[in-house]
Design an enzyme around this catalytic site. Structure first.
Site, PDB file in Angstrom:
ATOM      1  CG  HIS A  55      -2.050  -1.083   1.273  1.00 13.94           C
ATOM      2  ND1 HIS A  55      -3.414  -0.711   1.052  1.00 13.94           N
ATOM      3  CD2 HIS A  55      -1.901  -2.226   1.426  1.00 13.94           C
ATOM      4  CE1 HIS A  55      -4.066  -1.607   1.055  1.00 13.94           C
ATOM      5  NE2 HIS A  55      -3.376  -2.917   1.217  1.00 13.94           N
ATOM      6  CD  GLU A  69      -0.793   2.471   4.393  1.00 10.69           C
ATOM      7  OE1 GLU A  69      -1.414   1.641   4.765  1.00 10.69           O
ATOM      8  OE2 GLU A  69      -1.247   3.558   3.679  1.00 10.69           O
TER       9      GLU A  69
HETATM   10 ZN   LIG Z   1      -4.076   1.121   0.868  1.00  8.83          ZN
END
Ligand SMILES: [Zn+2]
Length: 296
Positions: free
Chosen positions: A108, A167
């Protein structure tokens, strides 16, 4: 030699269709798979939400990464593209307890200054060793967890017993940004190297404890009755993710020029001005910082 514990790993991109870093890397690895190959296990790749990727949006009907709890999967009144896709993915990968992958790594990005944020969904020896190993490999790793681990988690990666979200930010939605792609790619290789060493029972010396930021709440934008924001995130906290917000610090600059300050007890903050959370009206999240001894 004993059987490796982890035989199959899945790397996922495009769970959120406008987080282009993971999508780019999955497409790259499909052309050049060699860099993913490790001796003791198989690595596959998945683009989780191709329709959202094609439309360059986070999702069409519902956030796909909130669709994998039993409560959502078993609710027959829910409809829409992501609900349908979640059921397809459960059929394809196997549901919780029956997933064909021993580890899922889900890539992400964030528009906030999250560094290389690794999301912990479980406190056990494997996940703690993974976080401990990563923190010895790079100095930009930040580990976060839910305040209470959700036993039946809604994340796609939680289909597998072992899972991690990587992320990386700050980067704009839909943007292909060299440094962000590079960090995500390096972190993925480091996670695969960890698995290789874990399988061989040859982990290096790990720290005694890891620093984990635990989510405690969300702060909403000030809004009018039409749900329009009346102020913006103050420049003093922009990009200050994982730093301490003190009582009296500015948090919002209002349309009338006034400044709203933080009134509660000091807290760490993250996802500061995260563009993906505007639809829910969140300006930033609050967290506690804890030192957690590694589970053995
Ligand atoms: Zn995401």
């Amino acid at each position: 030699m004993s059987e490796p514990v982890i035989k199959k790993v899945l790397i996922v991109g495009g769970t959120h269709g406008n987080e282009s870093t993971g999508v780019f890397l999955i497409n790259k690895w499909r052309q050049f798979p060699k860099s993913l190959q490790r001796a003791s296990f198989q690595v596959d790749t998945l683009l989780a939400n191709p329709k959202a990727i094609a439309a360059n949006v986070r999702y069409l009907d519902k956030d796909l990464n909130r669709c994998f709890s039993q409560a959502v999967l078993q609710d027959e009144t829910l409809i829409g593209h992501e609900i349908e896709r979640a059921h397809q993915l459960v059929d394809q990968l196997g549901g919780k307890g029956a997933c064909q992958y021993d580890l899922i790594i889900d890539l992400h990005t964030s528009t906030a200054n999250m560094g290389v944020n690794l999301v912990l969904t479980k406190h056990d020896a494997f996940h703690h060793s993974m976080m401990g190993y990563m923190s010895t490999q790079r100095d930009d790793v930040v580990v976060t967890s839910e305040a209470e681990m959700i036993p039946d988690h809604h994340f796609l990666c939680a289909l597998a017993e072992r899972n991690v979200i990587v992320e990386v930010g700050p980067v704009a939605q839909g943007l292909l940004h060299h440094e962000t792609i590079e960090k995500t790619e390096q972190a993925t290789y480091q996670l695969l190297d960890f698995v290789e060493r874990y399988n061989a029972q040859q982990l290096p010396e790990l720290p005694e404890s890891i620093t984990v930021f635990e989510y405690t709440g969300k702060i909403s934008f000030p809004r009018n009755e039409n749900n329009e924001p009346l102020g913006i995130v103050h420049k003093d906290i922009q990009y200050r993710d994982f730093s301490l917000l003190n009582t009296g610090d500015p948090i919002f600059l209002m349309q009338d020029g006034s400044v709203i300050t933080y009134r509660d007890k000091p807290t760490y903050i993250s996802f500061v001005n995260e563009a993906a959370y505007y639809d829910q009206g969140f300006a930033f999240c609050t967290l506690d910082k804890k030192l957690i001894p590694l589970c053995k």
